[in-house]
Scaffold this motif. Structure first.
Motif, PDB file in Angstrom:
ATOM      1  N   VAL A  39       0.818  -1.212   0.000  1.00 20.57           N
ATOM      2  CA  VAL A  39       0.000   0.000   0.000  1.00 20.57           C
ATOM      3  C   VAL A  39       0.850   1.260   0.000  1.00 20.57           C
ATOM      4  CG1 VAL A  39      -1.706   1.310   1.313  1.00 20.57           C
ATOM      5  CG2 VAL A  39      -1.944  -1.165   1.090  1.00 20.57           C
ATOM      6  N   PHE A  40       1.887   1.323   0.830  1.00 23.30           N
ATOM      7  CA  PHE A  40       2.662   2.545   0.998  1.00 23.30           C
ATOM      8  C   PHE A  40       3.955   2.544   0.183  1.00 23.30           C
ATOM      9  CE2 PHE A  40       0.097   2.344   4.895  1.00 23.30           C
ATOM     10  CZ  PHE A  40      -0.491   3.600   4.839  1.00 23.30           C
ATOM     11  N   SER A  41       4.050   1.678  -0.808  1.00 28.82           N
ATOM     12  CA  SER A  41       5.231   1.651  -1.679  1.00 28.82           C
ATOM     13  C   SER A  41       4.891   2.310  -3.007  1.00 28.82           C
ATOM     14  CB  SER A  41       5.699   0.209  -1.908  1.00 28.82           C
ATOM     15  OG  SER A  41       6.129  -0.378  -0.701  1.00 28.82           O
ATOM     16  N   ARG A  42       5.874   3.010  -3.561  1.00 27.58           N
ATOM     17  CA  ARG A  42       5.665   3.698  -4.841  1.00 27.58           C
ATOM     18  C   ARG A  42       6.191   2.849  -5.983  1.00 27.58           C
ATOM     19  NH1 ARG A  42       7.684   9.758  -4.984  1.00 27.58           N
ATOM     20  NH2 ARG A  42       6.614   9.565  -7.001  1.00 27.58           N
ATOM     21  N   TYR A  43       5.455   2.868  -7.093  1.00 32.13           N
ATOM     22  CA  TYR A  43       5.836   2.126  -8.284  1.00 32.13           C
ATOM     23  C   TYR A  43       5.782   3.070  -9.490  1.00 32.13           C
ATOM     24  CZ  TYR A  43       4.625  -1.701  -5.132  1.00 32.13           C
ATOM     25  OH  TYR A  43       4.548  -2.534  -4.055  1.00 32.13           O
ATOM     26  N   THR A  44       6.515   2.718 -10.501  1.00 30.00           N
ATOM     27  CA  THR A  44       6.513   3.540 -11.711  1.00 30.00           C
ATOM     28  C   THR A  44       5.150   3.446 -12.390  1.00 30.00           C
ATOM     29  OG1 THR A  44       7.343   1.727 -13.086  1.00 30.00           O
ATOM     30  CG2 THR A  44       8.970   3.156 -12.022  1.00 30.00           C
ATOM     31  N   ASP A  45       4.825   4.484 -13.166  1.00 31.12           N
ATOM     32  CA  ASP A  45       3.541   4.493 -13.864  1.00 31.12           C
ATOM     33  C   ASP A  45       3.429   3.343 -14.851  1.00 31.12           C
ATOM     34  OD1 ASP A  45       3.009   6.730 -12.422  1.00 31.12           O
ATOM     35  OD2 ASP A  45       3.082   8.139 -14.093  1.00 31.12           O
ATOM     36  N   ASP A  46       4.566   2.903 -15.398  1.00 32.86           N
ATOM     37  CA  ASP A  46       4.528   1.804 -16.370  1.00 32.86           C
ATOM     38  C   ASP A  46       3.942   0.538 -15.749  1.00 32.86           C
ATOM     39  OD1 ASP A  46       5.636   3.442 -18.239  1.00 32.86           O
ATOM     40  OD2 ASP A  46       7.694   2.713 -17.974  1.00 32.86           O
ATOM     41  N   ILE A  47       4.263   0.280 -14.498  1.00 31.03           N
ATOM     42  CA  ILE A  47       3.752  -0.924 -13.832  1.00 31.03           C
ATOM     43  C   ILE A  47       2.239  -0.841 -13.692  1.00 31.03           C
ATOM     44  CG2 ILE A  47       3.762  -2.202 -11.662  1.00 31.03           C
ATOM     45  CD1 ILE A  47       6.694  -1.520 -11.352  1.00 31.03           C
ATOM     46  N   THR A  48       1.752   0.327 -13.272  1.00 33.04           N
ATOM     47  CA  THR A  48       0.298   0.490 -13.122  1.00 33.04           C
ATOM     48  C   THR A  48      -0.407   0.383 -14.465  1.00 33.04           C
ATOM     49  OG1 THR A  48       0.712   1.950 -11.238  1.00 33.04           O
ATOM     50  CG2 THR A  48      -1.492   1.991 -12.196  1.00 33.04           C
ATOM     51  N   LEU A  49       0.180   0.986 -15.497  1.00 37.85           N
ATOM     52  CA  LEU A  49      -0.451   0.936 -16.819  1.00 37.85           C
ATOM     53  C   LEU A  49      -0.454  -0.484 -17.386  1.00 37.85           C
ATOM     54  CD1 LEU A  49       0.925   4.241 -18.392  1.00 37.85           C
ATOM     55  CD2 LEU A  49      -1.346   3.800 -17.424  1.00 37.85           C
ATOM     56  N   LYS A  50       0.558  -1.292 -17.043  1.00 40.53           N
ATOM     57  CA  LYS A  50       0.546  -2.694 -17.448  1.00 40.53           C
ATOM     58  C   LYS A  50      -0.640  -3.422 -16.825  1.00 40.53           C
ATOM     59  CE  LYS A  50       5.494  -3.488 -18.253  1.00 40.53           C
ATOM     60  NZ  LYS A  50       6.702  -4.222 -17.756  1.00 40.53           N
ATOM     61  N   LEU A  51      -0.897  -3.115 -15.569  1.00 37.03           N
ATOM     62  CA  LEU A  51      -2.033  -3.745 -14.893  1.00 37.03           C
ATOM     63  C   LEU A  51      -3.346  -3.319 -15.534  1.00 37.03           C
ATOM     64  CD1 LEU A  51      -3.025  -5.513 -12.582  1.00 37.03           C
ATOM     65  CD2 LEU A  51      -2.964  -3.504 -11.098  1.00 37.03           C
ATOM     66  N   VAL A  52      -3.478  -2.026 -15.849  1.00 34.89           N
ATOM     67  CA  VAL A  52      -4.700  -1.538 -16.486  1.00 34.89           C
ATOM     68  C   VAL A  52      -4.869  -2.172 -17.874  1.00 34.89           C
ATOM     69  CG1 VAL A  52      -5.853   0.510 -17.397  1.00 34.89           C
ATOM     70  CG2 VAL A  52      -4.683   0.624 -15.199  1.00 34.89           C
ATOM     71  N   ALA A  53      -3.776  -2.277 -18.623  1.00 34.53           N
ATOM     72  CA  ALA A  53      -3.847  -2.891 -19.957  1.00 34.53           C
ATOM     73  C   ALA A  53      -4.246  -4.359 -19.868  1.00 34.53           C
ATOM     74  CB  ALA A  53      -2.499  -2.745 -20.670  1.00 34.53           C
ATOM     75  N   ALA A  54      -3.744  -5.058 -18.847  1.00 37.41           N
ATOM     76  CA  ALA A  54      -4.114  -6.464 -18.676  1.00 37.41           C
ATOM     77  C   ALA A  54      -5.597  -6.602 -18.346  1.00 37.41           C
ATOM     78  CB  ALA A  54      -3.267  -7.091 -17.571  1.00 37.41           C
ATOM     79  N   VAL A  55      -6.118  -5.687 -17.527  1.00 36.27           N
ATOM     80  CA  VAL A  55      -7.555  -5.698 -17.227  1.00 36.27           C
ATOM     81  C   VAL A  55      -8.359  -5.465 -18.505  1.00 36.27           C
ATOM     82  CG1 VAL A  55      -9.403  -4.538 -15.968  1.00 36.27           C
ATOM     83  CG2 VAL A  55      -7.207  -4.934 -14.850  1.00 36.27           C
ATOM     84  N   SER A  56      -7.924  -4.501 -19.301  1.00 34.95           N
ATOM     85  CA  SER A  56      -8.618  -4.190 -20.548  1.00 34.95           C
ATOM     86  C   SER A  56      -8.621  -5.379 -21.494  1.00 34.95           C
ATOM     87  CB  SER A  56      -7.952  -2.980 -21.216  1.00 34.95           C
ATOM     88  OG  SER A  56      -8.482  -2.757 -22.504  1.00 34.95           O
ATOM     89  N   ASP A  57      -7.470  -6.040 -21.619  1.00 36.80           N
ATOM     90  CA  ASP A  57      -7.351  -7.168 -22.544  1.00 36.80           C
ATOM     91  C   ASP A  57      -8.163  -8.367 -22.066  1.00 36.80           C
ATOM     92  OD1 ASP A  57      -6.084  -8.504 -24.866  1.00 36.80           O
ATOM     93  OD2 ASP A  57      -5.120  -9.711 -23.321  1.00 36.80           O
ATOM     94  N   THR A  58      -8.118  -8.643 -20.771  1.00 42.21           N
ATOM     95  CA  THR A  58      -8.813  -9.816 -20.233  1.00 42.21           C
ATOM     96  C   THR A  58     -10.321  -9.651 -20.278  1.00 42.21           C
ATOM     97  OG1 THR A  58      -6.940 -10.251 -18.755  1.00 42.21           O
ATOM     98  CG2 THR A  58      -9.031 -11.324 -18.230  1.00 42.21           C
ATOM     99  N   LEU A  59     -10.795  -8.469 -19.912  1.00 39.84           N
ATOM    100  CA  LEU A  59     -12.240  -8.238 -19.845  1.00 39.84           C
ATOM    101  C   LEU A  59     -12.821  -7.724 -21.151  1.00 39.84           C
ATOM    102  CD1 LEU A  59     -12.409  -6.557 -16.318  1.00 39.84           C
ATOM    103  CD2 LEU A  59     -12.580  -8.985 -16.914  1.00 39.84           C
ATOM    104  N   ASP A  60     -11.947  -7.513 -22.149  1.00 46.54           N
ATOM    105  CA  ASP A  60     -12.375  -7.011 -23.461  1.00 46.54           C
ATOM    106  C   ASP A  60     -13.123  -5.685 -23.308  1.00 46.54           C
ATOM    107  OD1 ASP A  60     -12.572  -6.998 -26.197  1.00 46.54           O
ATOM    108  OD2 ASP A  60     -14.401  -8.211 -26.261  1.00 46.54           O
ATOM    109  N   VAL A  61     -12.523  -4.794 -22.533  1.00 43.89           N
ATOM    110  CA  VAL A  61     -13.076  -3.463 -22.301  1.00 43.89           C
ATOM    111  C   VAL A  61     -12.006  -2.447 -22.683  1.00 43.89           C
ATOM    112  CG1 VAL A  61     -13.999  -1.863 -20.576  1.00 43.89           C
ATOM    113  CG2 VAL A  61     -14.542  -4.297 -20.441  1.00 43.89           C
ATOM    114  N   PRO A  62     -12.342  -1.366 -23.403  1.00 45.25           N
ATOM    115  CA  PRO A  62     -11.320  -0.364 -23.732  1.00 45.25           C
ATOM    116  C   PRO A  62     -10.674   0.196 -22.474  1.00 45.25           C
ATOM    117  CG  PRO A  62     -13.346   0.035 -24.964  1.00 45.25           C
ATOM    118  CD  PRO A  62     -13.669  -1.021 -23.962  1.00 45.25           C
TER     119      PRO A  62
END
Length: 721
Positions: A39-62
């Motif tokens: 929760v209190f650790s910082r990550y690069t935006d690329d890591i978060t965007l990878k997670l969002v892209a995986a959600v989009s691809d898996t759920l077939d949602v833009p």
């Protein structure tokens, strides 16, 4: 971004789509379930965007749709996790709520260091709708605002709003920062009357005093003497409503003393007035008309010092850094506060406090609590935040410890699973489970099971012609193939002794189709043996297989290295079927033949043979199934006609899960063996013996079987598994 964003996405997916979808998303994103969700650790935006892209691809949602749903769920998450009161008291309507979001982000920055918060600003249109300006250093996140604002309006203000993107631009607010500016039109579909009425009730008017103070006559303007060392202000009154009242009570030097951390600038950002503490702490000469850039700069929001930029972020909490005399060696003096645009006087008013988050910073800036006015809540914030920092450190360590414990727990679970798998290889799963639970395993009698034995033809010759390592490698290859087929047919491997392989079906859990399982397994054994070559000759191995069905008693013997044992004459008879068998063939007794006859299996009747210790027995060779003929060796039995049921029941290979829960179904064996001659007897010789006639009187002691390996070596072994 902070790991809490990842945790919110995880909770969103689990709640709306389930565990299976989340595991797929996690695999596609490449994120570690432990390392990337602190929760209190910082990550690069690329890591978060990878997670969002995986959600989009898996759920077939833009991606835009994912972000909008995330924005709506973000509010739900905050309301669930203790931020409900903070959000509900942020504003009286949707407009005031949005206007104060920057202040909320500033407060959160105390806990989340280095947060890159967006900025919001509202403008009201003549028709009552709003124009929302959204600034962010991150590109493409504007759909979050749509979901968030619509959810806030619905959940907190019982309004329905619609956001429409008017424009999207990039603005370079400084040489090193580009702000992505999105303009929304916020259409209020209902609840507008209640909102506006409440806003009017908050429009308080100031009372107009009737007299002056401290000898200042009514209507006299305050004069500025900044250049002479005092703080008299010649600028217009701070509020037009107080032009003849409140401001007249204050001299400029009194105002500078009462508000020691304020600053007044004109449209060109030239200093008109400043508080006493600013001059004292910075130890810099401050005169009227001096450009602000000579004494300080704006740290947050990151922008160039222009009036237009300041007005864009007028709702933001400003952090100003004031220079100190170079000889002092102290770091810049930071003030945190609000900038207000005074429309009538065309000037900017900054009122702030020392930017302090801990007692350590207080010492580093050479300040004391006495330097902070009593009315300023900074004193309490410093002390409370000191405690908050300690709590966050504890929470962060607890978070990391929890992750470490989760890893340890998973490693322990894997090792436990390995142990259980190894135990299940040694004992049947049902028995192993009882033993691990501390339950005593009692011996059980099974009315009918099918036992199989096999051995390698000419094994003694092969062993004498090869090295022990070659023999071990050959047996390992062969038995590995056999073991893989036991899993396919749900047949339990009892043991291997030398080249002998013993298996059984119907124990420890009863199976109505035990004979079919062992028959299919036996055919697989013949085929698999052809895939393993002899190290002595280089040709495929040949095996003999024997099968017999009948009653047994089974139980666990021993405490150190316990073994699952089978007792009874059925074991002895099955071994005899193997020892009296032929190379490359499956030899079976009449009892097993009767269990298989109606199910599409093909046989050759061998007839009566003398079986050592058993006398005359009628036996058969299994030569395949109607759906799967078995390759036959070239021997004298090849010319025998095939024996198959005239009305066979054709069904696929029994599923490993098709198990009977009771042993009552095994009465089929008694019916077929004892009453078969009266009801429906297969075409066998009238004088055929029933090898099971003595099965029910078999002894229950450990049976030692003398196994004749082609009359070369005789050795005794205990048939236990």
């Amino acid at each position: 971004m902070y790991g809490q964003i990842h945790c919110i996405i995880r909770e969103l997916v689990l709640e709306k789509y389930g565990q299976e979808a989340w595991q797929t998303i996690l695999k596609k994103s490449g994120l570690d379930v432990h390392q990337h969700f602190l929760v209190f650790s910082r990550y690069t935006d690329d890591i978060t965007l990878k997670l969002v892209a995986a959600v989009s691809d898996t759920l077939d949602v833009p991606v835009e749709g994912v972000l909008q749903v995330f924005g709506a769920f973000f509010l739900t998450y905050c309301l669930r996790h203790g931020y409900d009161k903070m959000l509900k008291t942020l504003g009286w309507d949707i407009a005031s709520f949005i206007q104060n979001l920057d202040s909320l982000h500033s407060l959160l920055a105390l806990s989340y260091k280095g947060i890159l918060a967006p900025s919001f600003r509202c403008e009201e249109k003549e028709d009552g709708d709003l124009i929302l300006h959204y600034y962010s250093t991150r590109e493409g996140l504007y759909p979050i605002v749509i979901g968030l604002v619509e959810a806030v309006a619905q959940e907190l203000f019982s309004q329905t709003v619609t956001l429409t993107v008017v424009s999207r631009t990039q603005e370079e607010t400084s040489a090193r920062v580009i702000q992505h500016h999105t303009v929304f039109e916020v259409h209020l579909q209902d609840g507008r009357a209640e909102s506006s009425g409440r806003q009017e009730s908050w429009a308080l008017t100031r009372p107009t005093p009737t007299g002056g103070d401290r000898g200042t006559p009514d209507g006299q303007e305050c004069s500025s003497v900044l250049n002479s060392g005092s703080c008299v202000d010649q600028s217009p009154p701070l509020h037009p409503a107080a032009s003849s009242s409140l401001v007249q009570w204050f001299r400029a030097d009194d105002f500078c003393s009462a508000f020691p951390y304020h600053l007044v600038m004109d449209e060109d950002l030239r200093i008109l007035q400043c508080g006493d503490s600013i001059r004292r702490i910075t130890n810099m000469p401050v005169v009227k008309g001096m450009p602000f850039q000579e004494v300080g700069n704006i740290v947050q929001p990151m922008m160039d010092m222009t009036l237009d930029n300041i007005l864009k972020f007028i709702n933001a909490v400003f952090l100003l850094a004031f220079k100190r005399r170079p000889s002092s060696g102290a770091r810049p003096f930071l003030l945190k506060g609000q900038i207000m645009w005074l429309h009538n006087s065309r000037s900017l008013l900054f009122i702030g406090s020392p930017r302090l988050t801990s007692l350590n910073e207080l010492l580093e800036m050479n300040l004391y609590l006495a330097d902070i006015p009593l009315y300023d809540c900074t004193r309490e914030l410093v002390l409370l935040n000191q405690q908050r920092i300690a709590e966050i450190d504890v929470a962060k360590k607890l978070d990391e410890t929890t992750v470490a414990l989760q890893k340890t727990s998973q490693a322990l679970a894997r090792e436990k699973q390995k142990t259980e798998d190894l135990l299940h290889e040694m004992l049947p799963e049902k028995v192993a489970r009882q033993l691990t639970q501390g339950i005593a395993v009692s011996a059980e009698k099974f009315e009918c099971v099918t036992i199989l034995f096999s051995d390698i033809v000419s094994f003694t010759n092969i062993a004498s012609a090869c090295t022990p390592m070659d023999i071990v490698s050959m047996l390992n290859d062969l038995f590995h193939c056999f073991d893989s087929r036991t899993n396919a047919h749900d047949v339990y491997k009892v043991e291997t002794i030398g080249d002998a392989y013993m298996a059984v079906a119907g124990v420890p859990e009863a199976q109505a189709d035990h004979a079919e399982r062992v028959a299919n397994f036996a055919m697989d054994m013949i085929v698999e043996a052809n895939n393993v070559t002899s190290p002595a000759t280089g040709r495929p191995l040949q095996i003999r297989v024997g099968m017999h069905s009948g009653p047994v008693v089974a139980g666990v013997v021993g405490k150190k290295m316990p073994r699952y044992c089978l007792f009874g004459d059925t074991v002895n008879t099955a071994s005899r079927m193997e020892s009296h068998g032929m190379p490359g063939r499956v030899h079976l007794s009449e009892a097993t033949f009767r269990l298989l006859y109606d199910y599409g299996y093909m046989f050759k009747r061998r007839g009566k043979i003398e079986v050592k210790g058993k006398g005359q027995m009628v036996t058969y060779f299994l030569v395949g199934h109607l759906q799967r003929p078995l390759p036959q060796p070239s021997d004298s039995f090849t010319q025998l006609s095939d024996l198959v049921s005239s009305k066979p029941i054709i069904r696929p290979c029994p599923s490993p899960k098709a198990k009977s829960k009771t042993r009552q179904s095994f009465n089929f064996f008694k019916k077929s063996s004892l009453k078969g001659a009266k009801e429906k007897e297969p075409p066998i010789s009238p004088g055929a013996d029933n090898p099971n006639s003595s099965s029910h009187s078999s002894h229950h002691n450990v049976t030692h079987v003398v196994k004749d390996q082609k009359k070369r070596n005789k050795s005794n072994f205990c048939l236990i598994g």
